[in-house]
Scaffold this active site. Structure first.
Site, PDB file in Angstrom:
ATOM      1  N   LYS A 130       9.547  62.091 100.844  1.00 14.10           N
ATOM      2  CA  LYS A 130       8.798  61.294 101.823  1.00 14.10           C
ATOM      3  C   LYS A 130       9.183  59.816 101.740  1.00 14.10           C
ATOM      4  O   LYS A 130       9.491  59.187 102.744  1.00 14.10           O
ATOM      5  CB  LYS A 130       7.285  61.448 101.587  1.00 14.10           C
ATOM      6  CG  LYS A 130       6.805  62.890 101.567  1.00 14.10           C
ATOM      7  CD  LYS A 130       5.305  62.985 101.313  1.00 14.10           C
ATOM      8  CE  LYS A 130       4.831  62.489  99.955  1.00 14.10           C
ATOM      9  NZ  LYS A 130       5.280  63.297  98.791  1.00 14.10           N
TER      10      LYS A 130
ATOM     11  N   ARG B  87      13.710  59.908  88.690  1.00 13.43           N
ATOM     12  CA  ARG B  87      13.476  58.833  89.668  1.00 13.43           C
ATOM     13  C   ARG B  87      13.255  57.471  89.011  1.00 13.43           C
ATOM     14  O   ARG B  87      12.564  57.358  88.022  1.00 13.43           O
ATOM     15  CB  ARG B  87      12.250  59.167  90.516  1.00 13.43           C
ATOM     16  CG  ARG B  87      11.785  57.964  91.360  1.00 13.43           C
ATOM     17  CD  ARG B  87      10.842  58.326  92.447  1.00 13.43           C
ATOM     18  NE  ARG B  87       9.643  58.988  91.958  1.00 13.43           N
ATOM     19  CZ  ARG B  87       8.731  59.518  92.743  1.00 13.43           C
ATOM     20  NH1 ARG B  87       8.880  59.482  94.058  1.00 13.43           N
ATOM     21  NH2 ARG B  87       7.676  60.097  92.230  1.00 13.43           N
TER      22      ARG B  87
ATOM     23  N   ARG C 139       7.796  55.523  87.229  1.00 17.29           N
ATOM     24  CA  ARG C 139       6.356  55.635  87.459  1.00 17.29           C
ATOM     25  C   ARG C 139       5.691  56.329  86.282  1.00 17.29           C
ATOM     26  O   ARG C 139       6.236  57.258  85.714  1.00 17.29           O
ATOM     27  CB  ARG C 139       6.098  56.436  88.743  1.00 17.29           C
ATOM     28  CG  ARG C 139       6.086  55.560  89.973  1.00 17.29           C
ATOM     29  CD  ARG C 139       6.098  56.344  91.246  1.00 17.29           C
ATOM     30  NE  ARG C 139       5.071  57.372  91.361  1.00 17.29           N
ATOM     31  CZ  ARG C 139       4.872  58.105  92.452  1.00 17.29           C
ATOM     32  NH1 ARG C 139       5.639  57.895  93.517  1.00 17.29           N
ATOM     33  NH2 ARG C 139       3.937  59.026  92.482  1.00 17.29           N
TER      34      ARG C 139
ATOM     35  N   ARG D 220      -0.111  67.166  89.607  1.00 14.02           N
ATOM     36  CA  ARG D 220       0.094  66.687  90.980  1.00 14.02           C
ATOM     37  C   ARG D 220       0.422  67.854  91.908  1.00 14.02           C
ATOM     38  O   ARG D 220      -0.040  67.905  93.059  1.00 14.02           O
ATOM     39  CB  ARG D 220       1.224  65.648  91.011  1.00 14.02           C
ATOM     40  CG  ARG D 220       0.810  64.322  90.368  1.00 14.02           C
ATOM     41  CD  ARG D 220       1.996  63.493  89.925  1.00 14.02           C
ATOM     42  NE  ARG D 220       2.811  63.011  91.030  1.00 14.02           N
ATOM     43  CZ  ARG D 220       4.035  62.510  90.883  1.00 14.02           C
ATOM     44  NH1 ARG D 220       4.596  62.443  89.694  1.00 14.02           N
ATOM     45  NH2 ARG D 220       4.702  62.080  91.938  1.00 14.02           N
TER      46      ARG D 220
HETATM   47  P1  AP5 Z   1      10.863  60.452  96.843  1.00 16.92           P
HETATM   48  O1  AP5 Z   1      11.355  60.285  98.225  1.00 16.92           O
HETATM   49  O2  AP5 Z   1      10.569  59.213  96.078  1.00 16.92           O
HETATM   50  O3  AP5 Z   1       9.635  61.469  96.779  1.00 16.92           O
HETATM   51  P2  AP5 Z   1       8.215  61.444  97.496  1.00 16.92           P
HETATM   52  O4  AP5 Z   1       8.108  62.591  98.427  1.00 16.92           O
HETATM   53  O5  AP5 Z   1       7.932  60.090  98.055  1.00 16.92           O
HETATM   54  O6  AP5 Z   1       7.316  61.813  96.239  1.00 16.92           O
HETATM   55  P3  AP5 Z   1       6.152  61.047  95.485  1.00 16.92           P
HETATM   56  O7  AP5 Z   1       6.251  61.455  94.046  1.00 16.92           O
HETATM   57  O8  AP5 Z   1       6.161  59.577  95.769  1.00 16.92           O
HETATM   58  O9  AP5 Z   1       4.916  61.711  96.155  1.00 16.92           O
HETATM   59  P4  AP5 Z   1       3.493  61.836  95.633  1.00 16.92           P
HETATM   60  O10 AP5 Z   1       2.840  62.377  96.821  1.00 16.92           O
HETATM   61  O11 AP5 Z   1       3.338  62.587  94.391  1.00 16.92           O
HETATM   62  O12 AP5 Z   1       3.118  60.335  95.201  1.00 16.92           O
HETATM   63  P5  AP5 Z   1       2.285  59.186  95.919  1.00 16.92           P
HETATM   64  O13 AP5 Z   1       2.903  57.903  95.556  1.00 16.92           O
HETATM   65  O14 AP5 Z   1       2.060  59.491  97.343  1.00 16.92           O
HETATM   66  O15 AP5 Z   1      11.962  61.308  96.040  1.00 16.92           O
HETATM   67  C1  AP5 Z   1      11.807  61.639  94.682  1.00 16.92           C
HETATM   68  C2  AP5 Z   1      13.140  61.515  93.944  1.00 16.92           C
HETATM   69  O16 AP5 Z   1      14.074  62.463  94.460  1.00 16.92           O
HETATM   70  C3  AP5 Z   1      13.805  60.142  94.113  1.00 16.92           C
HETATM   71  O17 AP5 Z   1      14.411  59.789  92.902  1.00 16.92           O
HETATM   72  C4  AP5 Z   1      14.846  60.366  95.211  1.00 16.92           C
HETATM   73  O18 AP5 Z   1      15.963  59.524  95.042  1.00 16.92           O
HETATM   74  C5  AP5 Z   1      15.220  61.828  95.043  1.00 16.92           C
HETATM   75  N1  AP5 Z   1      15.462  62.491  96.327  1.00 16.92           N
HETATM   76  C6  AP5 Z   1      14.780  62.316  97.491  1.00 16.92           C
HETATM   77  N2  AP5 Z   1      15.274  63.128  98.465  1.00 16.92           N
HETATM   78  C7  AP5 Z   1      16.266  63.848  97.882  1.00 16.92           C
HETATM   79  C8  AP5 Z   1      17.152  64.851  98.376  1.00 16.92           C
HETATM   80  N3  AP5 Z   1      17.094  65.274  99.663  1.00 16.92           N
HETATM   81  N4  AP5 Z   1      18.043  65.393  97.527  1.00 16.92           N
HETATM   82  C9  AP5 Z   1      18.114  64.957  96.218  1.00 16.92           C
HETATM   83  N5  AP5 Z   1      17.301  63.998  95.715  1.00 16.92           N
HETATM   84  C10 AP5 Z   1      16.390  63.443  96.530  1.00 16.92           C
HETATM   85  O19 AP5 Z   1       0.856  59.318  95.198  1.00 16.92           O
HETATM   86  C11 AP5 Z   1       0.671  58.988  93.853  1.00 16.92           C
HETATM   87  C12 AP5 Z   1      -0.780  59.163  93.446  1.00 16.92           C
HETATM   88  O20 AP5 Z   1      -1.620  58.273  94.207  1.00 16.92           O
HETATM   89  C13 AP5 Z   1      -1.399  60.548  93.713  1.00 16.92           C
HETATM   90  O21 AP5 Z   1      -1.131  61.448  92.657  1.00 16.92           O
HETATM   91  C14 AP5 Z   1      -2.884  60.208  93.853  1.00 16.92           C
HETATM   92  O22 AP5 Z   1      -3.487  60.017  92.588  1.00 16.92           O
HETATM   93  C15 AP5 Z   1      -2.858  58.868  94.573  1.00 16.92           C
HETATM   94  N6  AP5 Z   1      -2.902  59.031  96.043  1.00 16.92           N
HETATM   95  C16 AP5 Z   1      -1.943  58.649  96.938  1.00 16.92           C
HETATM   96  N7  AP5 Z   1      -2.312  58.933  98.202  1.00 16.92           N
HETATM   97  C17 AP5 Z   1      -3.539  59.520  98.124  1.00 16.92           C
HETATM   98  C18 AP5 Z   1      -4.441  60.059  99.088  1.00 16.92           C
HETATM   99  N8  AP5 Z   1      -4.158  60.052 100.418  1.00 16.92           N
HETATM  100  N9  AP5 Z   1      -5.612  60.590  98.647  1.00 16.92           N
HETATM  101  C19 AP5 Z   1      -5.930  60.587  97.327  1.00 16.92           C
HETATM  102  N10 AP5 Z   1      -5.114  60.113  96.360  1.00 16.92           N
HETATM  103  C20 AP5 Z   1      -3.927  59.567  96.751  1.00 16.92           C
HETATM  104 ZN    ZN Z   2       6.508  58.570  97.560  1.00 16.77          ZN
END
Ligand code: AP5
Ligand code: ZN
Length: 213
Positions: A13, A127, A160, A171
């Site tokens: 994402k 990452r 992170r 997660r």
């Molecule tokens: P990356 O694109 O960074 O992954 P992502 O989908 O953004 O994953 P996240 O880990 O950021 O999602 P998340 O939902 O767990 O975390 P969030 O910050 O939202 O890609 C990952 C890695 O893979 C990178 O190194 C990249 O280079 C590589 N990559 C990407 N695409 C690739 C491909 N096609 N092929 C190979 N490699 C690839 O949330 C964090 C925390 O915040 C949650 O756990 C929760 O506690 C809180 N939170 C956030 N939003 C909410 C909400 N709406 N409600 C309640 N709690 C919330």
């Molecule tokens: Zn993300």
């Protein structure tokens, strides 16, 4: 365009968001990035969110709905937006409908980053991010030009706190239990496009563009 990006941790994402944002001139609202900034700044919001985030659990619906309600007021979001990581519960999705209805607008499409859990540990543990911009790298799949350094600013990259194999498990559990029902919620409204998120980033990007053309 008004888009929602849904997918498990590491599904891409945050990687696709900047590309989509530039292509269609949208604002990028990532609740995870905003919460991490609040935790780093030790704001009241950050203090409330930290414990759940460290454990890989969701923070309360009220907190994130409040953040999004505020953020959607930004001038840069008036032409369209990408919601990355929100909504993550059916309650959040219902509240979003309400917020947008009050503003006389609605979501156009939901991009579902479909991927097998087994691929995600390697993505998450490799990452590295540039916290100020949200840019992410990967030691194997998207290495920075200089290890540990952001290509654009020259500033150091960090890992992170929740990017460990153990926290990833929790997660993923939250994703399956609380967020997958959100995909069904939008599927019933015929708004979901499934993306092959296990493919290389460039392939995912072209699928996104196809879906939005
Ligand atoms: P990356 O694109 O960074 O992954 P992502 O989908 O953004 O994953 P996240 O880990 O950021 O999602 P998340 O939902 O767990 O975390 P969030 O910050 O939202 O890609 C990952 C890695 O893979 C990178 O190194 C990249 O280079 C590589 N990559 C990407 N695409 C690739 C491909 N096609 N092929 C190979 N490699 C690839 O949330 C964090 C925390 O915040 C949650 O756990 C929760 O506690 C809180 N939170 C956030 N939003 C909410 C909400 N709406 N409600 C309640 N709690 C919330
Ligand atoms: Zn993300």
């Amino acid at each position: 365009k008004r888009l929602i990006l849904i997918g498990p941790p590491g599904s891409g994402k945050g990687t696709q968001s900047p590309v989509i944002k530039d292509e269609y001139c949208l604002c990028h609202l990532a609740t995870g990035d905003m919460l991490r900034a609040a935790v780093a700044a030790k704001t009241p919001l950050g203090i409330k969110a930290k414990e759940a985030m460290d454990k890989g659990e969701l923070v309360s619906d009220d907190l994130v709905v409040g953040i999004i309600d505020e953020a959607l007021k930004k001038p840069s979001c008036q032409k369209g937006f990408i919601l990355d990581g929100f909504p993550r519960t059916v309650v959040q999705a219902e509240k979003l409908d309400e917020m947008l209805q009050n503003r006389g607008t609605k979501v156009d499409k939901v991009l579902n980053f479909a991927i097998d859990d087994a691929i995600l540990e390697e993505r998450i543990t490799g990452r590295w991010i540039h916290p100020a911009s949200g840019r992410s790298y990967h030691t194997k799949f998207a290495p920075p030009k200089v290890p540990g350094i952001d290509d654009v600013t020259g500033e150091p990259l960090i890992q992170r706190k929740d990017d460990t194999a153990a926290v990833l498990k929790s997660r993923l559990e939250s994703f399956h239990r609380q967020t997958e029902p959100v995909i069904d919620y939008y599927a019933k409204k015929n708004m979901v496009v499934n993306l092959p998120a296990e493919k290389p980033p460039q392939t995912v990007t072209s699928e996104v563009k196809k879906a939005l053309s």
